[in-house]
Design a protein around this motif. Structure first.
Motif, PDB file in Angstrom:
ATOM      1  N   LEU A  28       0.843  -1.190   0.000  1.00  0.00           N
ATOM      2  CA  LEU A  28       0.000   0.000   0.000  1.00  0.00           C
ATOM      3  C   LEU A  28       0.875   1.235   0.000  1.00  0.00           C
ATOM      4  CD1 LEU A  28      -2.898   1.296   0.301  1.00  0.00           C
ATOM      5  CD2 LEU A  28      -2.447   1.329   2.784  1.00  0.00           C
ATOM      6  N   VAL A  29       0.448   2.242  -0.747  1.00  0.00           N
ATOM      7  CA  VAL A  29       1.105   3.554  -0.724  1.00  0.00           C
ATOM      8  C   VAL A  29       0.099   4.593  -0.251  1.00  0.00           C
ATOM      9  CG1 VAL A  29       1.922   5.425  -2.206  1.00  0.00           C
ATOM     10  CG2 VAL A  29       2.921   3.156  -2.408  1.00  0.00           C
ATOM     11  N   LEU A  30       0.505   5.347   0.765  1.00  0.00           N
ATOM     12  CA  LEU A  30      -0.261   6.500   1.228  1.00  0.00           C
ATOM     13  C   LEU A  30       0.412   7.761   0.697  1.00  0.00           C
ATOM     14  CD1 LEU A  30      -0.683   5.520   4.992  1.00  0.00           C
ATOM     15  CD2 LEU A  30      -2.383   5.270   3.181  1.00  0.00           C
ATOM     16  N   THR A  31      -0.370   8.655   0.123  1.00  0.00           N
ATOM     17  CA  THR A  31       0.170   9.912  -0.364  1.00  0.00           C
ATOM     18  C   THR A  31      -0.913  10.971  -0.265  1.00  0.00           C
ATOM     19  OG1 THR A  31       1.459  10.946  -2.165  1.00  0.00           O
ATOM     20  CG2 THR A  31      -0.443   9.587  -2.802  1.00  0.00           C
ATOM     21  N   GLN A  32      -0.523  12.217  -0.319  1.00  0.00           N
ATOM     22  CA  GLN A  32      -1.521  13.281  -0.183  1.00  0.00           C
ATOM     23  C   GLN A  32      -2.435  13.338  -1.402  1.00  0.00           C
ATOM     24  OE1 GLN A  32      -0.624  17.083   1.448  1.00  0.00           O
ATOM     25  NE2 GLN A  32       1.160  16.363   2.572  1.00  0.00           N
ATOM     26  N   PRO A  33      -3.643  13.870  -1.225  1.00  0.00           N
ATOM     27  CA  PRO A  33      -4.574  13.968  -2.351  1.00  0.00           C
ATOM     28  C   PRO A  33      -3.996  14.775  -3.515  1.00  0.00           C
ATOM     29  CG  PRO A  33      -5.715  14.371  -0.280  1.00  0.00           C
ATOM     30  CD  PRO A  33      -4.249  14.319   0.045  1.00  0.00           C
ATOM     31  N   ASP A  34      -4.469  14.476  -4.723  1.00  0.00           N
ATOM     32  CA  ASP A  34      -4.049  15.235  -5.896  1.00  0.00           C
ATOM     33  C   ASP A  34      -4.324  16.718  -5.662  1.00  0.00           C
ATOM     34  OD1 ASP A  34      -3.723  12.677  -6.761  1.00  0.00           O
ATOM     35  OD2 ASP A  34      -5.102  12.829  -8.476  1.00  0.00           O
ATOM     36  N   ARG A  35      -3.381  17.579  -6.104  1.00  0.00           N
ATOM     37  CA  ARG A  35      -3.500  19.022  -5.904  1.00  0.00           C
ATOM     38  C   ARG A  35      -3.485  19.748  -7.245  1.00  0.00           C
ATOM     39  NH1 ARG A  35      -5.087  18.608  -0.668  1.00  0.00           N
ATOM     40  NH2 ARG A  35      -3.413  17.872   0.724  1.00  0.00           N
ATOM     41  N   PRO A  36      -4.129  20.924  -7.329  1.00  0.00           N
ATOM     42  CA  PRO A  36      -4.037  21.724  -8.552  1.00  0.00           C
ATOM     43  C   PRO A  36      -2.597  22.184  -8.774  1.00  0.00           C
ATOM     44  CG  PRO A  36      -5.861  22.467  -7.160  1.00  0.00           C
ATOM     45  CD  PRO A  36      -5.046  21.521  -6.341  1.00  0.00           C
ATOM     46  N   HIS A  55       3.734   0.820 -10.966  1.00  0.00           N
ATOM     47  CA  HIS A  55       4.085  -0.534 -10.518  1.00  0.00           C
ATOM     48  C   HIS A  55       2.869  -1.304  -9.993  1.00  0.00           C
ATOM     49  CE1 HIS A  55       8.050   1.415 -10.595  1.00  0.00           C
ATOM     50  NE2 HIS A  55       8.512   0.209 -10.778  1.00  0.00           N
ATOM     51  N   GLY A  56       1.678  -0.772 -10.251  1.00  0.00           N
ATOM     52  CA  GLY A  56       0.464  -1.495  -9.889  1.00  0.00           C
ATOM     53  C   GLY A  56       0.234  -1.623  -8.395  1.00  0.00           C
ATOM     54  N   ILE A  57       0.705  -0.652  -7.623  1.00  0.00           N
ATOM     55  CA  ILE A  57       0.565  -0.698  -6.166  1.00  0.00           C
ATOM     56  C   ILE A  57      -0.682   0.080  -5.762  1.00  0.00           C
ATOM     57  CG2 ILE A  57       1.657  -0.105  -3.963  1.00  0.00           C
ATOM     58  CD1 ILE A  57       4.358  -0.222  -5.461  1.00  0.00           C
ATOM     59  N   ALA A  58      -1.441  -0.460  -4.820  1.00  0.00           N
ATOM     60  CA  ALA A  58      -2.644   0.211  -4.336  1.00  0.00           C
ATOM     61  C   ALA A  58      -2.286   1.538  -3.679  1.00  0.00           C
ATOM     62  CB  ALA A  58      -3.376  -0.692  -3.346  1.00  0.00           C
ATOM     63  N   VAL A  59      -3.100   2.552  -3.920  1.00  0.00           N
ATOM     64  CA  VAL A  59      -2.854   3.907  -3.401  1.00  0.00           C
ATOM     65  C   VAL A  59      -4.053   4.367  -2.589  1.00  0.00           C
ATOM     66  CG1 VAL A  59      -2.438   6.325  -4.007  1.00  0.00           C
ATOM     67  CG2 VAL A  59      -1.351   4.508  -5.340  1.00  0.00           C
ATOM     68  N   ASP A  60      -3.785   4.964  -1.428  1.00  0.00           N
ATOM     69  CA  ASP A  60      -4.826   5.597  -0.622  1.00  0.00           C
ATOM     70  C   ASP A  60      -4.400   7.032  -0.357  1.00  0.00           C
ATOM     71  OD1 ASP A  60      -7.275   5.648   0.795  1.00  0.00           O
ATOM     72  OD2 ASP A  60      -6.210   5.369   2.694  1.00  0.00           O
ATOM     73  N   GLN A  61      -5.362   7.977  -0.436  1.00  0.00           N
ATOM     74  CA  GLN A  61      -5.023   9.399  -0.332  1.00  0.00           C
ATOM     75  C   GLN A  61      -5.917  10.133   0.672  1.00  0.00           C
ATOM     76  OE1 GLN A  61      -5.137   9.609  -4.926  1.00  0.00           O
ATOM     77  NE2 GLN A  61      -3.674  11.221  -4.353  1.00  0.00           N
ATOM     78  N   PRO A  62      -5.879   9.740   1.933  1.00  0.00           N
ATOM     79  CA  PRO A  62      -6.706  10.453   2.923  1.00  0.00           C
ATOM     80  C   PRO A  62      -6.157  11.854   3.191  1.00  0.00           C
ATOM     81  CG  PRO A  62      -5.247   8.896   4.010  1.00  0.00           C
ATOM     82  CD  PRO A  62      -5.086   8.660   2.532  1.00  0.00           C
ATOM     83  N   GLU A  63      -7.056  12.777   3.533  1.00  0.00           N
ATOM     84  CA  GLU A  63      -6.633  14.137   3.890  1.00  0.00           C
ATOM     85  C   GLU A  63      -5.841  14.130   5.196  1.00  0.00           C
ATOM     86  OE1 GLU A  63      -6.735  17.068   2.566  1.00  0.00           O
ATOM     87  OE2 GLU A  63      -8.130  16.906   0.875  1.00  0.00           O
ATOM     88  N   LYS A  64      -6.253  13.283   6.129  1.00  0.00           N
ATOM     89  CA  LYS A  64      -5.582  13.116   7.419  1.00  0.00           C
ATOM     90  C   LYS A  64      -5.618  11.627   7.762  1.00  0.00           C
ATOM     91  CE  LYS A  64      -5.151  17.626   8.141  1.00  0.00           C
ATOM     92  NZ  LYS A  64      -3.828  18.304   8.149  1.00  0.00           N
ATOM     93  N   LEU A  65      -5.020  11.273   8.892  1.00  0.00           N
ATOM     94  CA  LEU A  65      -5.068   9.878   9.353  1.00  0.00           C
ATOM     95  C   LEU A  65      -5.575   9.817  10.792  1.00  0.00           C
ATOM     96  CD1 LEU A  65      -1.777   8.450   7.826  1.00  0.00           C
ATOM     97  CD2 LEU A  65      -4.096   7.628   7.360  1.00  0.00           C
ATOM     98  N   ARG A  66      -6.569  10.615  11.080  1.00  0.00           N
ATOM     99  CA  ARG A  66      -7.046  10.738  12.458  1.00  0.00           C
ATOM    100  C   ARG A  66      -8.149   9.740  12.804  1.00  0.00           C
ATOM    101  NH1 ARG A  66      -7.611  17.330  12.261  1.00  0.00           N
ATOM    102  NH2 ARG A  66      -5.376  17.832  12.423  1.00  0.00           N
ATOM    103  N   THR A  67      -9.000   9.422  11.854  1.00  0.00           N
ATOM    104  CA  THR A  67     -10.176   8.605  12.150  1.00  0.00           C
ATOM    105  C   THR A  67      -9.954   7.147  11.735  1.00  0.00           C
ATOM    106  OG1 THR A  67     -11.217   8.936   9.987  1.00  0.00           O
ATOM    107  CG2 THR A  67     -11.609  10.631  11.671  1.00  0.00           C
ATOM    108  N   GLU A  68     -10.796   6.266  12.272  1.00  0.00           N
ATOM    109  CA  GLU A  68     -10.708   4.849  11.906  1.00  0.00           C
ATOM    110  C   GLU A  68     -10.948   4.659  10.407  1.00  0.00           C
ATOM    111  OE1 GLU A  68     -13.045   2.249  14.244  1.00  0.00           O
ATOM    112  OE2 GLU A  68     -12.125   2.817  16.163  1.00  0.00           O
ATOM    113  N   GLU A  69     -11.865   5.444   9.863  1.00  0.00           N
ATOM    114  CA  GLU A  69     -12.137   5.347   8.428  1.00  0.00           C
ATOM    115  C   GLU A  69     -10.906   5.724   7.614  1.00  0.00           C
ATOM    116  OE1 GLU A  69     -15.236   7.142   5.056  1.00  0.00           O
ATOM    117  OE2 GLU A  69     -15.366   7.792   7.151  1.00  0.00           O
ATOM    118  N   GLN A  70     -10.198   6.796   8.026  1.00  0.00           N
ATOM    119  CA  GLN A  70      -9.006   7.220   7.308  1.00  0.00           C
ATOM    120  C   GLN A  70      -7.865   6.225   7.460  1.00  0.00           C
ATOM    121  OE1 GLN A  70      -8.689  11.007   9.277  1.00  0.00           O
ATOM    122  NE2 GLN A  70      -9.657  12.137   7.596  1.00  0.00           N
ATOM    123  N   GLN A  71      -7.870   5.466   8.538  1.00  0.00           N
ATOM    124  CA  GLN A  71      -6.815   4.486   8.805  1.00  0.00           C
ATOM    125  C   GLN A  71      -7.145   3.094   8.269  1.00  0.00           C
ATOM    126  OE1 GLN A  71      -6.443   4.581  13.074  1.00  0.00           O
ATOM    127  NE2 GLN A  71      -6.064   6.795  13.129  1.00  0.00           N
TER     128      GLN A  71
END
Length: 308
Positions: A28-36, A55-71
């Motif tokens: 898994l790769v975590l990265t910030q959301p796409d920006r203008p 490289h076909g790796i799954a990507v997640d882009q949460p705004e923060k990592l504070r909540t269970e949903e974001q984690q």
């Protein structure tokens, strides 16, 4: 190893490439959301996301990592270790506790010097003789965790943030591969000393304005530290210029006084010595040799430039 990776800019992308090339399973790769970005302000993926998708790796882009949903994506990936490099999002303790072997950070300084957001800029600006990479076991503090690996690199007299960034990014990629090869028992955790702590605060564009009352040696470092972002700025002949290449020289005059203005360089007196500018940029134009930039500007020896 089964790895998750968190990072955003090119510095982090180089580390991700190194991990992939070393044969680690990046789940898994975590990265910030796409920006203008760009003139059209089109939504643009981060360099880390680009590498992950290649490289076909799954990507997640949460705004923060504070909540269970974001984690949730990270928990579902169940990594053995989370590698973090210039992610730009604070990791709470709940996230640090998810990987089996915790979270390793690739930090671009010799900790505890230059904790924080802009260690490369600040090292050049301060005139440090060396910097380096520290691989750190993350805790909930701001770059306060135990050190696992540390390697120094000299800062060249002509180094810019751009050139030093590239060298440190390559070193960081090598070192994180080395660190992971030694897990779980082959690395010694060394607490950071209390002495020598400094903070590399985020760069504010207001800092980039040149004050000719400062010594030329300091302004030279500022020009290099703010290259490529945000660019050192000066008001010269009624025009706002960005200064991209300069060097101190042994000439004297009133702060802001133009001592020379020709194809060889633009020399402006400082609080101590003078600064010879050789590459600059007009608004809306590309970087150019200063002789080309001077065309159309009324800058002649004896003039005094604006002071902030």
């Amino acid at each position: 190893m089964k790895i998750a990776f968190a990072g955003t800019p090119e510095f982090a992308a180089q580390a991700l490439r190194a991990l992939i090339e070393a044969g680690h399973e990046v789940v898994l790769v975590l990265t910030q959301p796409d920006r203008p970005a760009g003139r059209g302000m089109k939504l643009t993926p981060s360099p880390v996301k680009v590498v992950a998708l290649e490289h076909g790796i799954a990507v997640d882009q949460p705004e923060k990592l504070r909540t269970e949903e974001q984690q949730a994506a990270l928990r579902a990936a169940a990594p053995e270790v989370l590698v973090v490099a210039a992610y730009g999002i604070i990791l709470p303790q709940a996230v640090l506790d998810i990987p089996t072997h915790g979270c390793l950070n690739i930090h671009a300084s010799l900790l505890p010097r230059w904790r924080g957001a802009a260690p490369i800029h600040r090292a050049i600006e301060a005139g440090d003789a060396e910097t380096g990479i520290t691989i750190m076991q993350m805790d909930a503090g701001l770059d306060t965790g135990d050190m696992l690996l540390k390697r120094a690199m000299p800062i060249r007299a002509d180094a810019t943030t751009a050139s030093l960034h590239d060298a440190l990014a390559a070193l960081g990629g090598e070192m994180i591969v080395e660190a992971l090869a030694a897990l779980p028992d082959g690395l010694t955790r060394t607490p950071q000393p209390e002495e020598g702590v400094t903070y590399a605060h985020k760069i504010d564009k207001a800092e980039s304005r040149i004050d000719w009352r400062r010594p030329a040696i300091e302004l030279d470092r500022a020009v290099r530290a703010f290259n490529p972002f945000p660019g050192a700025v000066a008001e010269l002949g009624g025009t706002t210029l960005k200064l991209w290449a300069a060097a101190p020289c042994d000439r004297q005059g009133a702060p802001g006084e133009v001592l020379q203005a020709d194809a060889e360089g633009l020399v402006i007196a400082c609080g101590e010595g003078a600064l010879k500018i050789t590459t600059a940029q007009k608004p809306g134009k590309k970087r150019q040799p200063v002789g080309d930039v001077l065309q159309g500007l009324e800058l002649v020896p004896g003039m005094v430039c604006d002071l902030p």
